[in-house]
Design an enzyme around this catalytic site. Structure first.
Site, PDB file in Angstrom:
ATOM      1  N   HIS A 235      42.055  38.291  41.396  1.00  0.00           N
ATOM      2  CA  HIS A 235      39.905  37.735  42.340  1.00  0.00           C
ATOM      3  C   HIS A 235      40.563  39.164  42.966  1.00  0.00           C
ATOM      4  O   HIS A 235      41.887  39.073  44.155  1.00  0.00           O
ATOM      5  CB  HIS A 235      40.240  36.778  42.943  1.00  0.00           C
TER       6      HIS A 235
ATOM      7  N   SER B 223      32.561  39.064  44.636  1.00  0.00           N
ATOM      8  CA  SER B 223      32.264  37.752  44.427  1.00  0.00           C
ATOM      9  C   SER B 223      31.131  37.318  44.465  1.00  0.00           C
ATOM     10  O   SER B 223      30.277  37.418  44.416  1.00  0.00           O
ATOM     11  CB  SER B 223      33.959  37.002  45.291  1.00  0.00           C
TER      12      SER B 223
ATOM     13  N   ASP C  90      42.257  35.401  37.245  1.00  0.00           N
ATOM     14  CA  ASP C  90      41.424  35.302  38.115  1.00  0.00           C
ATOM     15  C   ASP C  90      40.546  34.169  37.316  1.00  0.00           C
ATOM     16  O   ASP C  90      40.552  33.781  36.773  1.00  0.00           O
ATOM     17  CB  ASP C  90      39.801  36.162  38.507  1.00  0.00           C
TER      18      ASP C  90
END
Length: 318
Positions: free
Chosen positions: A287, A168, A260
């Protein structure tokens, strides 16, 4: 020219596991009503739950490390495979958390598992976070730590080869560091591993419209983004997907999650990279799935996949 090898990984259990975890989060008791900064400070103190986050891979020997850089000291943790027979490639790994949260302790299943499965030394870094340290503090930490690793490779049992990766926000920092190194003429990592990377800001994509709020929101005007990103035009190192060119960057493994809001960013980055790219998308998965390997089999699968990929990259058949 980009050479993308795209794969989709699905399992009958992925959707149900994701739904169950999302429902678990939705049904957790609401905490006290706090302002965003106090809530963030509370979140930073919360320890990972082994029933969700898993535990350290017993095939590794973790040890803590203090990295002395100009004007600051950073915490890191090294994961060395127990049965390693000699120097190995080093992987600098960066946790997620929206550039304002996260900690190396949140992802120990992944970092230790990658070390064991890949026969690599993983250095998991606690980089500086906003709002106390907005852009480019975290990026500079990554760049300086890469240089530090090169200078101290023998002490870390490294063989001179280096990869950089993360999850991320951490993946966004990894990508940004590669861009800066390319543009500055600095040594580039040999490989990059970007897991559901954060590569843009206030983007409007199909995956945003379909999945925003599925564990993660990237909606415009978020408090967290305002703490990290500079005002005005954003530099490409902060939003790598906006770089004029993605030529001359290291080969990449990119992981995406099917449910996501950042899914399309991963796809678009893979398409634009100039060089060998492997894009692996985990269908029906959310995610941050690497943070919850105890309940998401996609997370466990991905750790082994990353490790196997690194073995293939760094230890090709003679």
């Amino acid at each position: 020219m980009s050479t993308v090898v795209a794969e989709s990984i699905d399992s009958p259990v992925f959707a149900g596991e994701t739904d169950a975890l999302l429902n678990r989060f939705a049904n957790e008791p609401a905490g006290p009503s706090l302002g965003p900064y106090l809530a963030l400070l509370n979140d930073r103190l919360e320890l990972p739950d082994p029933e969700l986050a898993g535990v350290v891979d017993p095939r590794t020997n973790p040890r803590d490390l203090r990295i002395e850089l100009p004007g600051r000291t950073l915490e890191a943790r090294i994961y060395q495979p127990v049965h390693s027979t000699g120097p190995a490639p080093i992987v600098l790994w960066l946790h997620g958390g929206g550039f304002i949260g996260g900690h190396l302790r949140d992802i120990e299943y992944a970092t230790s598992g990658i070390a064991a499965a890949g026969n690599v030394v993983v250095v998991s870094l606690n980089y500086r976070l906003a709002p106390e340290n907005p852009y480019p503090a975290g990026l500079n930490d990554v760049l300086d730590t890469l240089s530090w690793i090169r200078e101290h490779a023998s002490e870390l049992n490294g063989d001179g080869r280096i990869a950089v990766g993360g999850q991320s926000a951490g993946a966004g920092l990894a990508a940004g560091a590669c861009l800066v190194a390319r543009d500055n003429g600095s040594p580039l990592p040999d490989h990059q591993i970007l897991c559901y990377p954060s590569l843009d800001h206030e983007q409007d994509t199909e995956s945003y419209r379909l999945f925003d709020g599925t564990f993660l929101s990237i909606a415009p005007g978020r408090w967290s983004s305002a703490q990290y990103f500079p005002t005005g035009e954003l530099p490409a190192a902060a939003v790598p997907l906006r770089a004029a060119s993605l030529a001359g960057l290291p080969p990449a493994l990119i992981l995406a999650a099917g449910r996501d809001p950042l899914r399309d960013d991963a796809r678009h980055y893979a398409e634009r990279l100039d060089g060998p790219v492997r894009l692996v998308e985990y269908a029906e998965t959310m995610h941050a799935f690497l943070n919850f390997p105890a309940v998401l089999s996609a997370g466990r699968h991905a750790v082994e996949l990353i490790g196997t990929h690194l073995r293939e990259v760094f230890y090709p058949p003679a």
